[in-house]
Design a protein around this motif. Sequence first.
Motif, PDB file in Angstrom:
ATOM      1  N   GLY A 159       0.827  -1.215   0.000  1.00 44.52           N
ATOM      2  CA  GLY A 159       0.000   0.000   0.000  1.00 44.52           C
ATOM      3  C   GLY A 159       0.856   1.257   0.000  1.00 44.52           C
ATOM      4  O   GLY A 159       0.541   2.239  -0.670  1.00 44.52           O
TER       5      GLY A 159
ATOM      6  N   ALA B 115       9.323   3.176  -6.995  1.00 43.61           N
ATOM      7  CA  ALA B 115      10.056   2.521  -8.084  1.00 43.61           C
ATOM      8  C   ALA B 115      10.981   1.473  -7.501  1.00 43.61           C
ATOM      9  O   ALA B 115      11.708   1.745  -6.546  1.00 43.61           O
ATOM     10  CB  ALA B 115      10.879   3.543  -8.871  1.00 43.61           C
TER      11      ALA B 115
ATOM     12  N   HIS C  68      10.297   8.860  -7.172  1.00 44.55           N
ATOM     13  CA  HIS C  68       9.713   7.690  -6.504  1.00 44.55           C
ATOM     14  C   HIS C  68       9.633   7.755  -4.984  1.00 44.55           C
ATOM     15  O   HIS C  68       9.080   6.854  -4.382  1.00 44.55           O
ATOM     16  CB  HIS C  68      10.449   6.406  -6.921  1.00 44.55           C
ATOM     17  CG  HIS C  68      11.925   6.395  -6.615  1.00 44.55           C
ATOM     18  ND1 HIS C  68      12.871   6.865  -7.479  1.00 44.55           N
ATOM     19  CD2 HIS C  68      12.600   5.955  -5.541  1.00 44.55           C
ATOM     20  CE1 HIS C  68      14.077   6.700  -6.962  1.00 44.55           C
ATOM     21  NE2 HIS C  68      13.940   6.161  -5.771  1.00 44.55           N
TER      22      HIS C  68
HETATM   23  C1  LIG Z   1      16.609   2.536   3.191  1.00 42.67           C
HETATM   24  C2  LIG Z   1      15.497   3.007   2.321  1.00 42.67           C
HETATM   25  C3  LIG Z   1      15.521   2.704   0.969  1.00 42.67           C
HETATM   26  C4  LIG Z   1      14.468   3.100   0.134  1.00 42.67           C
HETATM   27  N1  LIG Z   1      14.504   2.749  -1.180  1.00 42.67           N
HETATM   28  C5  LIG Z   1      13.459   3.041  -1.989  1.00 42.67           C
HETATM   29  C6  LIG Z   1      13.434   2.597  -3.343  1.00 42.67           C
HETATM   30  O1  LIG Z   1      14.349   1.927  -3.834  1.00 42.67           O
HETATM   31  N2  LIG Z   1      12.341   2.918  -4.099  1.00 42.67           N
HETATM   32  C7  LIG Z   1      11.303   3.633  -3.583  1.00 42.67           C
HETATM   33  O2  LIG Z   1      10.334   3.886  -4.302  1.00 42.67           O
HETATM   34  N3  LIG Z   1      11.319   4.087  -2.315  1.00 42.67           N
HETATM   35  C8  LIG Z   1      12.343   3.791  -1.495  1.00 42.67           C
HETATM   36  N4  LIG Z   1      12.337   4.223  -0.189  1.00 42.67           N
HETATM   37  C9  LIG Z   1      11.217   5.050   0.313  1.00 42.67           C
HETATM   38  C10 LIG Z   1      10.033   4.242   0.900  1.00 42.67           C
HETATM   39  O3  LIG Z   1      10.402   2.921   1.209  1.00 42.67           O
HETATM   40  C11 LIG Z   1       8.876   4.251  -0.082  1.00 42.67           C
HETATM   41  O4  LIG Z   1       8.364   5.574  -0.151  1.00 42.67           O
HETATM   42  C12 LIG Z   1       7.724   3.290   0.243  1.00 42.67           C
HETATM   43  O5  LIG Z   1       6.815   3.327  -0.838  1.00 42.67           O
HETATM   44  C13 LIG Z   1       7.006   3.636   1.528  1.00 42.67           C
HETATM   45  O6  LIG Z   1       6.250   2.489   1.931  1.00 42.67           O
HETATM   46  P1  LIG Z   1       5.715   2.332   3.435  1.00 42.67           P
HETATM   47  O7  LIG Z   1       4.828   1.155   3.443  1.00 42.67           O
HETATM   48  O8  LIG Z   1       6.842   2.328   4.390  1.00 42.67           O
HETATM   49  O9  LIG Z   1       4.860   3.657   3.565  1.00 42.67           O
HETATM   50  P2  LIG Z   1       4.782   4.713   4.740  1.00 42.67           P
HETATM   51  O10 LIG Z   1       6.116   5.347   4.957  1.00 42.67           O
HETATM   52  O11 LIG Z   1       4.116   4.123   5.908  1.00 42.67           O
HETATM   53  O12 LIG Z   1       3.802   5.784   4.070  1.00 42.67           O
HETATM   54  C14 LIG Z   1       4.173   6.534   2.944  1.00 42.67           C
HETATM   55  C15 LIG Z   1       3.018   7.467   2.546  1.00 42.67           C
HETATM   56  O13 LIG Z   1       1.939   6.692   2.021  1.00 42.67           O
HETATM   57  C16 LIG Z   1       0.774   6.792   2.838  1.00 42.67           C
HETATM   58  N5  LIG Z   1       0.222   5.437   2.902  1.00 42.67           N
HETATM   59  C17 LIG Z   1       0.826   4.319   3.366  1.00 42.67           C
HETATM   60  N6  LIG Z   1       0.036   3.256   3.185  1.00 42.67           N
HETATM   61  C18 LIG Z   1      -1.095   3.705   2.589  1.00 42.67           C
HETATM   62  C19 LIG Z   1      -2.303   3.093   2.153  1.00 42.67           C
HETATM   63  N7  LIG Z   1      -2.507   1.781   2.264  1.00 42.67           N
HETATM   64  N8  LIG Z   1      -3.256   3.872   1.592  1.00 42.67           N
HETATM   65  C20 LIG Z   1      -3.072   5.201   1.445  1.00 42.67           C
HETATM   66  N9  LIG Z   1      -1.950   5.832   1.849  1.00 42.67           N
HETATM   67  C21 LIG Z   1      -0.982   5.093   2.412  1.00 42.67           C
HETATM   68  C22 LIG Z   1       1.257   7.352   4.163  1.00 42.67           C
HETATM   69  O14 LIG Z   1       0.245   8.108   4.803  1.00 42.67           O
HETATM   70  C23 LIG Z   1       2.414   8.223   3.718  1.00 42.67           C
HETATM   71  O15 LIG Z   1       1.941   9.449   3.244  1.00 42.67           O
HETATM   72  C24 LIG Z   1      13.392   3.854   0.667  1.00 42.67           C
HETATM   73  C25 LIG Z   1      13.368   4.159   2.036  1.00 42.67           C
HETATM   74  C26 LIG Z   1      14.397   3.747   2.853  1.00 42.67           C
HETATM   75  C27 LIG Z   1      14.337   4.081   4.307  1.00 42.67           C
END
Ligand SMILES: Cc1cc2nc3c(=O)[nH]c(=O)nc-3n(C[C@H](O)[C@H](O)[C@H](O)COP(=O)(O)OP(=O)(O)OC[C@H]3O[C@@H](n4cnc5c(N)ncnc54)[C@H](O)[C@@H]3O)c2cc1C
Length: 525
Positions: A153, A161, A483
Amino acid sequence: MLARTDELIAELCGRFPGRVSTTPPDRSAYARDLWPRGLIGAAAGDAAPHPPDAVVWPTSTDEVAEIVRAAQRTGTPIVPYGAGSGVCGGAMPIRGGLLVDLKRMRRLVELDARAGAATFEAGVLGEHLEHELNRRGFTLGHFPSSIMCSTYGGWLAARSAGQLSTKYGKIEDMVRRLTFVDGRGQIHELESGGSPDLVQLVVGSEGTLGIITQATCTVRPLPDVRLYRGWAFPRVAAGLEAIRRLLQRNLRPAAVRLYDELDSFLHRSEKEKPHEGHESEHDAAQSEGSALGEWLAMLTPSGRGLLADWKKRAINAALSRPDLVNRFAGAVLPYAQNGCLLVVGFEGERTTTEAETLAAAVELERAGGRDLGPGPGERWLAHRYAVSFRMSKVFDAGAFVDTMEVATTWDRLLELYAAVRQAVSPIAFVMAHFSHAYADGCSIYFTFAAKGATRVDAERKYDAIWRAGLAAANRVGATISHHHGVGLSKAPFMPEEHGEAMSIYRALKDVLDPSSIMNPGKMGL
Ligand SMILES: Cc1cc2nc3c(=O)[nH]c(=O)nc-3n(C[C@H](O)[C@H](O)[C@H](O)COP(=O)(O)OP(=O)(O)OC[C@H]3O[C@@H](n4cnc5c(N)ncnc54)[C@H](O)[C@@H]3O)c2cc1C
């Protein structure tokens, strides 16, 4: 806490016993995501300024809808939460209220092999989702570095990405169907591919319009073979030209990653050495931006003796005079060492993949590349999720590190690289790699580091870096978020990027979330 929020929490505690928490440890654990600006305060020992009033764990779409309807009645803010790996402050409950953690919704609902599609609930962790598919002979093809600590999600909400997006696409290219609860508590089943494509309005809205509870994505058979190699190019420009030609001639590598001179310099000694059949601790640290992470970790007092002391001094000097170091790196490194490292990998059915690898080799050699063999490619593949686990100590030492992923079309890519580097260089030590390449353009992943004399000074520098970097991206006409999403950190730059189109987004918000309870304060709304 408002009395009405108090009433709401009491109601939810009765309705979902054991699945609502107001305890201080839970509220504090959910008060931050991994936005590095928040981590500067955390390292200084600050309590998070805005914990949620309560955390709630729904187990079904109907429960999510019920929670949203109850919150709408009391005007209580709701922040959807995946795994909190976001790096832009998107999941921070800056106005308190309810934090809705979706991780108890983690089922594989259906895998339809003939349709090539899988449906999962939104709270499943990325690695678990991929494992479930692999067991059945499939892959989603979505591999963000955060795969172990992010949810399906969260990927959809932030238009994530994976590292192999050049072949498999970003998450928005994979999604076919969504179940979505809007800010009024109404449940929608949205299909991709119609006109207009309403799925694409929800994907990337970061919880500001509602909550994604389930989604269907395209899945593929597991690849038979993976062929990854390293190439050396004398300069960034030559490497980029080679990638552009590959993609515009319709070759589709799974991964292309071109490291600029400084990033290549920090990686080089480890990545170019031949495979030794065993992995050292240092090998295991090579990945997304972590060369800088490991290098910075030498700031921390783990080593003793003259060499450790010398390294610490050198890093401190680099962080306190980034302007000089960046200029030196820009002027000397292109001549002093072996240029830029490019990792190119193909995967899929054996015959096609071998043919693509050969065709790519011809193109890359023609563009001036030198084949480094499979070693650097295979090592990258093996360690692609490794992150520096010593980074918290770097924050403790008063330094910080962060990444900025901007993107634009091929004609403006070098201009974007130069503009952001130049804007950030006076304030932070900066390097970049180019990845997520497509026929029309490519993303640039800048990693920057700086150190503040005090916590306030560090935050001031942090803000100045983002202001300068994103203003430069806006000037070139690039997108400020390829992304990682927008959250809080990039919110002030949304009007500049989207102009009048922000009014369409606001109108949509007014309809789907008339009480403005969904993730307030985010995405420049
Ligand atoms: C070490 C590290 C490496 C990373 N590498 C990448 C990478 O390679 N590619 C990449 O794209 N990102 C990367 N990220 C960033 C991050 O992992 C992404 O943004 C990921 O999509 C967030 O997922 P999450 O479940 O942790 O969301 P969260 O951090 O919990 O939430 C992100 C946002 O989405 C909202 N949200 C969460 N779930 C839902 C839902 N079900 N419905 C509606 N809104 C929702 C939240 O309110 C918030 O605004 C990285 C982060 C870290 C710390």
